[in-house]
Design an enzyme around this catalytic site. Structure first.
Site, PDB file in Angstrom:
ATOM      1  CB  SER A 252      75.502  37.914  28.249  1.00 50.17           C
ATOM      2  OG  SER A 252      74.300  37.723  28.951  1.00 50.17           O
TER       3      SER A 252
ATOM      4  CB  ALA B 144      72.782  27.756  30.982  1.00 53.88           C
TER       5      ALA B 144
ATOM      6  CD  GLN C  86      73.256  31.396  33.315  1.00 52.47           C
ATOM      7  OE1 GLN C  86      73.277  30.817  32.230  1.00 52.47           O
ATOM      8  NE2 GLN C  86      72.512  32.466  33.529  1.00 52.47           N
TER       9      GLN C  86
ATOM     10  CE1 TYR D 235      65.988  26.767  29.627  1.00 55.10           C
ATOM     11  CE2 TYR D 235      66.894  28.939  30.080  1.00 55.10           C
ATOM     12  CZ  TYR D 235      66.558  27.945  29.183  1.00 55.10           C
ATOM     13  OH  TYR D 235      66.756  28.115  27.831  1.00 55.10           O
TER      14      TYR D 235
HETATM   15  C1  LIG Z   1      73.365  31.865  21.501  1.00 57.26           C
HETATM   16  C2  LIG Z   1      72.785  32.347  22.798  1.00 57.26           C
HETATM   17  C3  LIG Z   1      72.833  31.542  23.905  1.00 57.26           C
HETATM   18  C4  LIG Z   1      72.345  31.988  25.141  1.00 57.26           C
HETATM   19  N1  LIG Z   1      72.494  31.209  26.257  1.00 57.26           N
HETATM   20  C5  LIG Z   1      72.194  31.728  27.471  1.00 57.26           C
HETATM   21  C6  LIG Z   1      72.562  31.052  28.655  1.00 57.26           C
HETATM   22  O1  LIG Z   1      73.224  30.018  28.637  1.00 57.26           O
HETATM   23  N2  LIG Z   1      72.197  31.606  29.841  1.00 57.26           N
HETATM   24  C7  LIG Z   1      71.507  32.792  29.914  1.00 57.26           C
HETATM   25  O2  LIG Z   1      71.190  33.244  31.010  1.00 57.26           O
HETATM   26  N3  LIG Z   1      71.198  33.468  28.794  1.00 57.26           N
HETATM   27  C8  LIG Z   1      71.540  32.982  27.599  1.00 57.26           C
HETATM   28  N4  LIG Z   1      71.301  33.709  26.475  1.00 57.26           N
HETATM   29  C9  LIG Z   1      70.745  35.064  26.620  1.00 57.26           C
HETATM   30  C10 LIG Z   1      71.881  36.085  26.651  1.00 57.26           C
HETATM   31  O3  LIG Z   1      72.768  35.870  27.724  1.00 57.26           O
HETATM   32  C11 LIG Z   1      71.323  37.509  26.734  1.00 57.26           C
HETATM   33  O4  LIG Z   1      70.666  37.677  27.949  1.00 57.26           O
HETATM   34  C12 LIG Z   1      70.369  37.819  25.579  1.00 57.26           C
HETATM   35  O5  LIG Z   1      70.864  37.308  24.358  1.00 57.26           O
HETATM   36  C13 LIG Z   1      70.163  39.325  25.420  1.00 57.26           C
HETATM   37  O6  LIG Z   1      71.382  39.973  25.223  1.00 57.26           O
HETATM   38  P1  LIG Z   1      71.888  40.442  23.748  1.00 57.26           P
HETATM   39  O7  LIG Z   1      70.810  41.324  23.189  1.00 57.26           O
HETATM   40  O8  LIG Z   1      73.168  41.183  24.030  1.00 57.26           O
HETATM   41  O9  LIG Z   1      72.096  39.241  22.912  1.00 57.26           O
HETATM   42  C14 LIG Z   1      71.748  33.265  25.234  1.00 57.26           C
HETATM   43  C15 LIG Z   1      71.668  34.067  24.088  1.00 57.26           C
HETATM   44  C16 LIG Z   1      72.196  33.632  22.891  1.00 57.26           C
HETATM   45  C17 LIG Z   1      72.142  34.556  21.701  1.00 57.26           C
END
Ligand SMILES: Cc1cc2nc3c(=O)[nH]c(=O)nc-3n(C[C@H](O)[C@H](O)[C@H](O)COP(=O)(O)O)c2cc1C
Length: 354
Positions: free
Chosen positions: A22, A57, A99, A181
């Site tokens: 992700s 992102a 992304q 966003y």
């Molecule tokens: C450090 C960090 C940075 C993130 N940056 C983005 C990002 O750039 N773009 C995005 O769509 N989601 C971002 N997220 C959200 C994650 O992609 C994901 O959707 C969210 O953490 C839930 O998944 P998880 O429970 O496996 O962490 C970020 C999450 C974390 C922890």
């Protein structure tokens, strides 16, 4: 037989398994340029066995970043910095994704480890942009409501960024329409109070994301997939919800978008989110069933059996893991062991294979 470790084909692109990294902001770039941190961070997750490694992102413009340290892709120098990382990911038989994003009213903030506080232009921040001049919190300056000509510029910046992503070698592009966003701000009636063709009706609120998605799909190679990440609900009464998401996904499917990455929330900071393992998979499941488009489930997926269950029960076509892959970049290699699937380890690591 494991579904998690079965290949997934979208157009002509074959993902060796259904584990995707992700996108995760690293807040570690200078002037938006990728560096050693991004190489090691993304590269180690490719070594770890994920089928697709998606870069964070990435700002389509300087003011499209969340923080001054987010990645960007608004110049050829940004392409040059990303290229070796993309090449390395491919060498590990993983698919490189990116992304592309505009932070909208959530931009101009400091990095999380400095509190994510709003930065004024004097403090290294910038004038934020949004569909309407509604600040994120009372501590944020009001964003500038985009004029029609400025919306045209945003469209051009997204498309140019996508061209640059292709030049850098990425094989998957994801349009960031989630987490509050800019494009999410256009979708939601809570942040979009426009009276022109970009506001009001659902069709009008979807117009900007759809226009950009179509412009990208029209030139992105026919054999390569385009993803869109959405927040399927704002988790706020009167806001964006799953019903509207299903209609948006139908329109995205008509355009030729290949995969809906189903997240939620992020638009309103006071939203009450019932976060628990798998709390967003229902969105992936409904969109997959009701629209007939491949989806990704994301959010608190951490156990191999849980990931396998999501796929076997056909709630999604792939799982995206974020924090669990920060804890363990080799999660796919370990998950295979736990699910008794024999997958190839990187040759350099073969002697460590259990
Ligand atoms: C450090 C960090 C940075 C993130 N940056 C983005 C990002 O750039 N773009 C995005 O769509 N989601 C971002 N997220 C959200 C994650 O992609 C994901 O959707 C969210 O953490 C839930 O998944 P998880 O429970 O496996 O962490 C970020 C999450 C974390 C922890």
């Amino acid at each position: 037989m494991s579904k998690l470790f079965s290949p997934l084909q979208l157009r002509e692109t074959v993902f060796k398994n259904r584990i995707f990294v992700s996108p995760m902001c690293q807040y570690s770039a200078v002037d938006g340029l990728a560096n050693g941190w991004h190489f090691v961070n993304l590269g180690s997750r490719a070594i770890g066995g994920a089928a697709m490694v998606m870069a964070e992102a990435t700002g389509i413009s300087p003011e499209g970043r969340i923080t001054p340290h987010c990645l960007g892709i608004w110049s050829d120098d940004h392409v040059d910095a990303l290229q070796p990382i993309v090449e390395f990911i491919k060498q590990q038989q993983a698919i490189p994704g990116i992304q592309i994003a505009h932070a909208g009213r959530k931009g101009s903030c400091d990095v999380p480890w400095k509190g994510s506080v709003y930065l004024s232009p004097d403090e290294g921040g910038w004038q934020t942009l949004a569909p309407s001049a509604i600040p994120l919190t009372p501590n944020h300056a009001a964003p500038k409501a985009l004029a029609l000509a400025e919306i045209d510029t945003i469209i051009t910046q997204f498309v140019t960024a996508a061209h640059r992503a292709l030049e850098a070698g990425f094989e998957v592009i994801e349009l960031h329409c989630a987490h509050g966003y800019l494009l999410n701000e256009f979708l939601s009636p809570l942040t979009n109070k426009r009276k022109d063709r970009y506001g009001g009706s659902l069709e009008n609120r979807c117009r900007l994301p759809l226009t950009i998605a179509k412009a990208i799909r029209d030139f992105w190679p026919q054999d390569k997939p385009v993803f869109v990440r959405i927040s399927a609900t704002d988790w706020v009464e009167g806001g964006w919800d799953i019903t509207q998401s299903i209609q948006l996904a139908k329109w995205l499917k008509e355009i030729g978008v290949d995969f809906i990455d189903c997240s939620s929330g992020g638009l309103m900071l006071d939203a009450k989110i019932p976060a628990a393992p798998g709390y967003q998979t229902t969105f992936a499941s409904r969109i997959r069933t009701e629209v007939g488009i491949p989806t990704g489930a994301v959010g608190m997926i951490s156990a191999p059996a849980q990931a396998e269950h999501i796929l076997v029960t056909e709630q999604a076509d792939a799982v995206l893991l974020a924090r669990e892959l920060l804890r363990d970049p080799y999660w796919p290699l370990h998950a295979a062991g736990e699910l008794h699937v024999d997958i190839e380890w990187p040759l350099q690591y073969a002697r460590a294979k259990p």
